[in-house]
Design a protein around this motif. Structure first.
Motif, short mmCIF file in Angstrom:
data_model
loop_
_atom_site.label_atom_id
_atom_site.label_comp_id
_atom_site.label_asym_id
_atom_site.label_seq_id
_atom_site.Cartn_x
_atom_site.Cartn_y
_atom_site.Cartn_z
N ASN A 42 1.05 -1.48 0.15
CA ASN A 42 0.59 0.24 0.24
C ASN A 42 1.05 1.52 0.52
O ASN A 42 -0.03 2.67 -0.50
CB ASN A 42 -0.84 -0.16 1.00
CG ASN A 42 -2.11 -1.04 1.16
OD1 ASN A 42 -1.98 -1.38 -0.30
ND2 ASN A 42 -3.00 -1.34 2.35
N ASN A 43 2.10 1.46 0.48
CA ASN A 43 3.13 2.22 0.71
C ASN A 43 3.39 2.51 -0.92
O ASN A 43 3.04 3.77 -1.63
CB ASN A 43 3.73 2.23 1.72
CG ASN A 43 4.11 2.58 3.09
OD1 ASN A 43 2.99 2.90 3.56
ND2 ASN A 43 3.91 1.73 4.06
N LYS A 44 3.90 1.82 -1.28
CA LYS A 44 4.46 1.64 -3.09
C LYS A 44 3.35 2.38 -3.42
O LYS A 44 3.71 3.27 -4.24
CB LYS A 44 5.42 0.07 -3.10
CG LYS A 44 5.73 0.67 -4.22
CD LYS A 44 6.17 -0.91 -5.10
CE LYS A 44 6.83 -0.79 -6.31
NZ LYS A 44 6.74 -2.33 -6.77
N ALA A 45 2.16 1.78 -3.13
CA ALA A 45 1.01 2.35 -4.22
C ALA A 45 0.37 3.77 -4.18
O ALA A 45 0.39 4.44 -5.50
CB ALA A 45 -0.54 1.85 -3.82
N LEU A 46 0.65 4.04 -2.94
CA LEU A 46 0.62 5.23 -2.69
C LEU A 46 2.32 6.16 -3.10
O LEU A 46 1.46 7.88 -3.57
CB LEU A 46 0.50 6.14 -1.03
CG LEU A 46 -1.11 5.00 -0.17
CD1 LEU A 46 -0.27 4.89 1.70
CD2 LEU A 46 -1.92 6.10 -0.92
N GLU A 47 2.86 6.11 -2.72
CA GLU A 47 3.86 6.37 -3.27
C GLU A 47 3.90 7.22 -4.68
O GLU A 47 4.28 7.44 -4.79
CB GLU A 47 5.68 5.58 -3.09
CG GLU A 47 6.51 6.41 -3.95
CD GLU A 47 7.08 7.78 -3.14
OE1 GLU A 47 6.09 8.28 -1.60
OE2 GLU A 47 7.54 8.20 -3.99
N LEU A 48 3.14 6.28 -5.53
CA LEU A 48 3.13 5.79 -6.89
C LEU A 48 2.44 7.34 -7.66
O LEU A 48 1.98 7.51 -7.95
CB LEU A 48 2.69 4.72 -7.37
CG LEU A 48 3.86 3.46 -7.58
CD1 LEU A 48 3.39 2.28 -7.82
CD2 LEU A 48 5.19 3.91 -8.41
N MET A 49 1.26 7.13 -6.84
CA MET A 49 -0.32 8.13 -6.69
C MET A 49 1.19 9.87 -6.18
O MET A 49 0.26 10.39 -7.17
CB MET A 49 -1.26 8.34 -5.82
CG MET A 49 -2.00 6.97 -6.05
SD MET A 49 -2.73 6.72 -4.97
CE MET A 49 -4.38 7.29 -4.94
N ARG A 50 1.62 9.65 -4.98
CA ARG A 50 2.31 10.69 -5.20
C ARG A 50 3.13 11.89 -6.51
O ARG A 50 3.19 12.87 -6.90
CB ARG A 50 2.85 10.71 -3.70
CG ARG A 50 2.07 10.95 -2.43
CD ARG A 50 3.64 11.33 -1.42
NE ARG A 50 3.78 9.91 -0.80
CZ ARG A 50 3.17 9.21 -0.12
NH1 ARG A 50 2.34 9.60 -0.01
NH2 ARG A 50 3.53 8.16 -0.28
#
Lengths: 418, 418
Positions: free
Chosen positions: B15-23
Motif C-alpha cells: 500500500n505504501n508503494k501504491a500511495l508513493e506512485l500516486m504521489r
C-alpha cells in the motif's frame, strides 16, 4: 436633547439608512484615466497619499520612499536628494487620497500622470478612484527598477485595458466580488479569484478593441499578478462606504485609512473631519531575513475593504491567506464572528459559505467599538520602516482605539449630547 | 501464509508503494483527439460508458438516453426506435470506459468520433482519457438540441482548443488542481476555479495559434461553463489512481465508478476484475419540479475524483458547493475528517486551508472500509431516472458496501488468506 430613548431611535434610523445606502450601492468600473484628467482638485504639483493628511516631516519611511519614487516617475526629480530639495522648498502640494474620493494601497501615492481606476456608483451617480497595485513603489522603493513599474503600467497596460473597460460599458464589481468571496478570496490581501474573474470578464472586450500584442500583454500581466484585483476591490469598497457617508446622526464608520504614522477614520454623521490615533504594529509573517524590528506601522487605504465588510471581516472564507499572514483557520472564523460585536448588520451581498452563507459583519459603529473595546481587525502587507526597504511580510493588525474615542467625543459635541 | 503480522507488513509495504506512485504521478494534458484515433481498442461500432460493464437490458434510463443521443451524433441512428433496433440486433459493441483507461461524467458515453482529452502521466508514461462535460446528453437527453452540444464540441471547440494544448507542450494539471482546491473547488461538482485557472493558462497558447474568432469562441465557452474543468480533473485523477494500480498485495482502491445500476470498484492488487454492488440513491437538492421520486441511482465515472482524494473527500474546502448539494459547512468538515478512517494517507499535493493546510484523506483501503463499515462519500449530480429526463439536482451519496466486501473476499482467495 435629553430623551435618551429618543436619541437612540434617531441614531438607529440614521444607521439603518446608511446601511441601506451601502446595500444599494452598485459600483461600476467605467474607465482608467490619468489622475490629472479626472481628479477635480489635482494640481500639476499635487501628490496624494494614503491615510489621513500628514506633513512630510511626520511621514514614515515607506511613505517618503513612495513619494520620491513617484516624483521620479513624474520627472519632478531625478534622485532622492533632488526630490527632498523640492519638497523642502514647498514645491509639492500633499493631500490625502480619501479627501478626493480616492484610495491607494500601502503608501497609495497618486500623482498627476499616474493612471487610476474610475468607478461610478450606479445607485447615486458618485465617482470614486483607486490607484493600481504593485509591490515596489507603494512599499517605499524608489530605485529605477521600481519606477519602471509605474511607467510600464502607464504606457503599456493602462491604454489597452482602459480601451477594453470603455468598450465593456462598465464592469459591475459587486457580483464579481461576491463570487470571489465564494472562491477563497477576502479581497484585501487575497484577491486571486477576483483577478481571474476580472480577466475572464474583460477578455472579450480586449479581443474586440486591442491588437493581438496588446491582448497578450494585458492577459499575461493579469495572469502573473494575482493581487491585481485589489485595486478594483478597494475602488468598489470606497464607493460602497461613500454611499453611506453624510447621514446626519449616523455613527457608522465610512473611512479607515493609515498613512504609516497615524490611523484615521471618518464617520457618516461627522462630515469631512478625520479622527486619528497612532498606527499600530502588525502581527504577521516575515519574508526570510526580516523581522518585527524592520517593520513600519500599519499603512494604506486598503482598510477601506474592512470598512465595507470584507478583508479581515471575511477572513473565515479565505483560509488560504493564512499561509501569507499566519494564524489558524479557527482564528480566522473567530475574527469573522467577533466583528459582529462592533457592526450593525450582516452583509446581504458579501456572504461566506463556510459560515453557512451568512453575510459578513458590516457597518462599524463607533459606539459599539467604544462599548466593547474591540477595534476592527485588518489584514495587510508589511512595509520596511525605511524608505527603499520594500515589501517584507504580511499579517493582521488592530485599529487603535483613539480614532473611535475621538470620533465619539466629536459626535457628542456636534449633536449636543454632552 | 499464516503469519498474520508478516502478511500485514506485506500489505502495508504494498500500500505504501501504491500511495508513493500516486504521489509521484504527474498528469499532463497533452492533446484532444477523436476517440477512434487514440483509444486502441475502439471499434467503428463501439460505445464506451461510465461504470462497470453492463448489458443494455440492465442499463438505467439516463444511460440509455445518453447512448441513443450519442448514436444520433455519430449517425448510427436517427431516432430512439432506430437506435434500439440497431442495439437489439447486436450492432453496437458496448464496453466500460475504465477498461480502456478512460473516464466520463454521468453516463460518460464515448463514441468513435467524439473528441476526448488525452492526459499523459510524466512519471510513468501511461496515457489516460476523459470525455468532456456537458449537461444534456450525459444526463440522458437525446433530442436534437442536446445532440447539437456534441456537434458544437466536436466541430467548434475541440479543434482550436486541441491546437492550443499541443502548442503549450502540455498543461501540468496537478499544481493547477492544488491551487483550485485553495480557491473553494472540490474539483468534482465544483471546478469553477479550475476552469478559470485553465482558461488563464491556455490563453497565451490560444492567442498564438488560433484566429481571433476561434479565441473568442473558446474563451466565451470557458467563461460560461464553469463545470468545464471537471473533465481535466477526472482525467488527472484517472492517471493518479492508474499509477497505483497493479501492485501485488495492495488493498488500495484504484477505481470507483457507477453505471446508474451498479457501483463497481477495482483494487490495486486484484488485477482487472470489477467488484460490484447495487448503486445507491443520492441525498440532495432538486431543481424546482423534481423530487427523489424522479431520481436515478448514482451514476458516472466522476467518483474517480474521490478515489484520488478530492471531490467529497475535499468537501471541507468547498463550502460554496453546499448551495448546490445541500448540507452544512460543519457536515462538510465532518466528512473530510471521516474519510481518514478508511484511507491510508493524507495527500501531499491536495491540501485544504480550512483544516490548516492538511492533506485530504487519500488511498481508500478495502480492509478499513470493511472494518469500520464506513463507505466513501461522493458528491454528484442527479439524473432523471427516465431517458430524456435530464439533469434534475445534485447531492451526496455513499458507495454501497458490497463492492468492498466482494473485493475483500476475492483478495482472501487470491492471496490464499482464507
Amino acid at each position: 436633547m435629553n430623551d435618551e430613548a429618543g436619541i437612540r431611535k434617531h441614531i438607529e434610523e440614521a444607521n439603518n439608512k446608511a446601511l441601506e445606502l451601502m446595500r444599494l450601492s452598485r459600483p461600476i468600473l467605467v474607465d482608467i484615466k490619468r489622475a490629472k484628467d479626472i481628479l477635480p482638485k489635482m494640481k500639476k504639483n499635487s501628490i496624494f497619499h494614503a491615510g489621513p493628511p500628514i506633513d512630510w516631516n511626520r511621514m514614515c519611511g515607506p511613505m517618503r520612499g513612495a513619494i520620491v519614487g513617484t516624483m521620479i516617475f513624474e520627472g519632478f526629480a531625478t534622485s532622492w536628494n533632488d526630490a527632498l530639495e523640492l519638497i523642502r522648498k514647498g514645491g509639492i502640494d500633499f493631500s490625502s487620497n480619501h479627501d478626493h474620493d480616492a484610495v491607494g494601497p500601502m503608501a497609495g501615492v497618486i500623482s498627476p500622470s499616474l493612471p487610476i481606476l474610475v468607478v461610478k456608483d450606479r445607485s447615486n451617480g458618485k465617482t470614486c478612484y483607486a490607484r493600481f497595485v504593485e509591490n515596489r513603489v507603494q512599499f517605499g522603493l524608489f530605485d529605477q527598477e521600481s519606477v519602471k513599474v509605474l511607467r510600464y503600467w502607464s504606457e503599456k497596460l493602462s491604454p489597452p485595458l482602459g480601451k477594453a473597460i470603455r468598450k465593456s460599458k462598465g464592469i459591475d464589481l459587486k457580483p464579481m466580488m461576491a463570487r470571489a468571496l465564494h472562491m477563497g478570496d477576502e479581497l484585501h490581501n487575497r484577491p486571486a479569484a477576483g483577478t481571474l474573474l476580472f480577466a475572464s470578464t474583460i477578455l472579450p472586450h480586449l479581443l474586440k478593441v486591442c491588437s493581438p500584442n496588446e491582448v497578450l500583454e494585458v492577459t499575461k500581466y493579469l495572469s502573473e499578478n494575482d493581487i491585481f484585483f485589489l485595486c478594483m476591490s478597494m475602488a468598489a469598497c470606497k464607493a460602497i462606504t461613500k454611499a453611506a457617508h453624510g447621514i446626519q446622526f449616523s455613527t457608522i464608520v465610512t473611512v479607515m485609512a493609515r498613512n504609516g504614522t497615524t490611523f484615521g477614520i471618518k464617520v457618516s454623521g461627522l462630515g469631512d473631519d478625520w479622527f486619528t490615533g497612532e498606527a499600530n504594529m502588525i502581527k504577521g509573517l516575515y519574508f526570510p531575513g526580516y523581522s518585527h524590528e524592520d517593520a513600519n506601522p500599519d499603512i494604506g487605504d486598503s482598510a477601506i475593504t474592512e470598512t465595507a465588510g470584507i478583508g479581515a471581516f471575511a477572513l473565515a472564507g479565505s483560509p488560504a491567506i493564512l499561509a501569507l499572514i499566519g494564524g489558524s483557520a479557527e482564528d480566522a472564523i473567530k475574527y469573522t464572528y467577533e466583528m459582529r460585536k462592533i457592526t450593525n448588520s450582516l452583509n446581504d451581498t458579501f456572504t461566506l459559505p463556510i459560515i453557512n452563507f451568512q453575510g459578513t459583519a458590516t457597518g462599524i459603529d463607533i459606539r459599539k467599538v467604544m462599548r466593547t473595546g474591540i477595534t476592527p481587525v485588518i489584514d495587510t502587507a508589511i512595509a520596511h520602516r525605511h524608505e527603499g526597504g520594500g515589501y517584507i511580510g504580511a499579517g493582521l493588525v488592530r485599529a487603535p482605539l483613539d480614532p473611535f474615542k475621538n470620533a465619539l467625543h466629536a459626535y457628542g459635541r456636534k449633536y449636543k449630547l454632552v
